[in-house]
Design an enzyme around this catalytic site. Structure first.
Site, PDB file in Angstrom:
ATOM      1  CG  HIS A  63       9.247 -43.081 -34.672  1.00 48.90           C
ATOM      2  ND1 HIS A  63       8.877 -41.789 -34.956  1.00 48.90           N
ATOM      3  CD2 HIS A  63      10.105 -42.993 -33.615  1.00 48.90           C
ATOM      4  CE1 HIS A  63       9.468 -40.960 -34.127  1.00 48.90           C
ATOM      5  NE2 HIS A  63      10.224 -41.647 -33.301  1.00 48.90           N
ATOM      6  CE  LYS A  65      10.298 -35.104 -23.500  1.00 53.02           C
ATOM      7  NZ  LYS A  65      10.446 -36.250 -24.426  1.00 53.02           N
ATOM      8  NE  ARG A  87      17.502 -41.197 -33.464  1.00 55.89           N
ATOM      9  CZ  ARG A  87      16.758 -40.224 -32.973  1.00 55.89           C
ATOM     10  NH1 ARG A  87      16.077 -39.460 -33.794  1.00 55.89           N
ATOM     11  NH2 ARG A  87      16.698 -39.981 -31.691  1.00 55.89           N
ATOM     12  CB  SER A 123      10.119 -36.181 -34.072  1.00 57.24           C
ATOM     13  OG  SER A 123       9.733 -37.523 -34.168  1.00 57.24           O
TER      14      SER A 123
HETATM   15  P1  ADP Z   1      11.524 -39.634 -27.145  1.00 56.35           P
HETATM   16  O1  ADP Z   1      10.967 -38.276 -26.813  1.00 56.35           O
HETATM   17  O2  ADP Z   1      11.137 -40.705 -26.185  1.00 56.35           O
HETATM   18  O3  ADP Z   1      12.989 -39.660 -27.493  1.00 56.35           O
HETATM   19  P2  ADP Z   1      10.970 -40.107 -29.937  1.00 56.35           P
HETATM   20  O4  ADP Z   1       9.634 -40.111 -30.572  1.00 56.35           O
HETATM   21  O5  ADP Z   1      11.929 -39.084 -30.404  1.00 56.35           O
HETATM   22  O6  ADP Z   1      10.676 -40.045 -28.415  1.00 56.35           O
HETATM   23  O7  ADP Z   1      11.631 -41.524 -30.102  1.00 56.35           O
HETATM   24  C1  ADP Z   1      11.044 -42.711 -29.636  1.00 56.35           C
HETATM   25  C2  ADP Z   1      12.025 -43.843 -29.831  1.00 56.35           C
HETATM   26  O8  ADP Z   1      12.255 -44.029 -31.213  1.00 56.35           O
HETATM   27  C3  ADP Z   1      13.405 -43.571 -29.216  1.00 56.35           C
HETATM   28  O9  ADP Z   1      13.923 -44.792 -28.743  1.00 56.35           O
HETATM   29  C4  ADP Z   1      14.221 -43.088 -30.376  1.00 56.35           C
HETATM   30  O10 ADP Z   1      15.590 -43.341 -30.207  1.00 56.35           O
HETATM   31  C5  ADP Z   1      13.629 -43.912 -31.501  1.00 56.35           C
HETATM   32  N1  ADP Z   1      13.788 -43.257 -32.787  1.00 56.35           N
HETATM   33  C6  ADP Z   1      13.585 -41.974 -33.098  1.00 56.35           C
HETATM   34  N2  ADP Z   1      13.858 -41.725 -34.399  1.00 56.35           N
HETATM   35  C7  ADP Z   1      14.252 -42.921 -34.915  1.00 56.35           C
HETATM   36  C8  ADP Z   1      14.716 -43.341 -36.199  1.00 56.35           C
HETATM   37  N3  ADP Z   1      14.869 -42.489 -37.209  1.00 56.35           N
HETATM   38  N4  ADP Z   1      15.024 -44.628 -36.365  1.00 56.35           N
HETATM   39  C9  ADP Z   1      14.904 -45.495 -35.338  1.00 56.35           C
HETATM   40  N5  ADP Z   1      14.530 -45.161 -34.103  1.00 56.35           N
HETATM   41  C10 ADP Z   1      14.198 -43.895 -33.889  1.00 56.35           C
END
Ligand code: ADP
Length: 163
Positions: free
Chosen positions: A18, A42, A91, A129
């Site tokens: 992120h 959630k 990803r 995450s």
């Molecule tokens: P959500 O519950 O909205 O999927 P996340 O926190 O998992 O929330 O992800 C938020 C955004 O960040 C999403 O667009 C996700 O694809 C992106 N994201 C998550 N992990 C990564 C990563 N390792 N690298 C780049 N983008 C990521």
């Protein structure tokens, strides 16, 4: 003209994946809001306040970043703050279906808001995450995956949960 952008997500917790997206995109937009979702539908490990606090800690040296929390549709938030861009990270192919469905729905709900998809750096492509929580639960090493403050927060969260 400054374009306002939003980077929405659960950030439960924030990872280097992120952070990389935020670092790369903030200079392009000038003003970027990291929007922490807190949906009653959630289940999160960290509360919205804890997630926002961790983000703030990890991004403290980055200018041009706002952090906010929202329970609702991202497009509605974008309209409210007059942001014209929603940023999402991609990803792998496995992310594509979900992200394209969401981008299409957002386009329908808010035609004036664009979704911009950013490809993850290859070295962060395996980080999620969900996986981070799995590793933390079994006390695995998260060096290079999440910042030290996040690793610490995970450690104490699981210590409390198991006691
Ligand atoms: P959500 O519950 O909205 O999927 P996340 O926190 O998992 O929330 O992800 C938020 C955004 O960040 C999403 O667009 C996700 O694809 C992106 N994201 C998550 N992990 C990564 C990563 N390792 N690298 C780049 N983008 C990521």
């Amino acid at each position: 003209m400054k374009v306002k952008a939003i980077y929405p997500g659960s950030f439960d917790p924030i990872t280097y994946g992120h952070i990389d997206i935020i670092q790369r995109l903030q200079p392009i937009y000038g003003e970027l809001t990291v929007l922490v979702a807190h949906s009653p539908k959630k289940t999160y490990l960290f509360s919205a306040e804890e997630r926002a606090h961790l983000i703030r800690k990890c991004l403290k040296d980055l200018p041009g970043i706002n952090i906010d929390m929202f329970d609702g549709l991202t497009v509605e938030y974008a309209k409210k703050v007059q942001a014209s861009v929603i940023i999402r990270g991609l990803r792998a192919v496995s992310d594509f279906e979900y992200e394209s469905a969401m981008a299409n729905m957002n386009k329908k709900l808010g035609p004036e808001v664009e979704t911009m998809i950013v490809f993850t750096r290859p070295e962060y492509g395996h980080i999620s995450s969900r996986m981070v929580k799995e590793v933390a639960f079994y006390r695995g090493d998260l060096t290079g995956i999440v910042p030290p403050a996040v690793a610490e927060a995970l450690k104490s969260k699981y210590e409390h949960k198991s006691s």
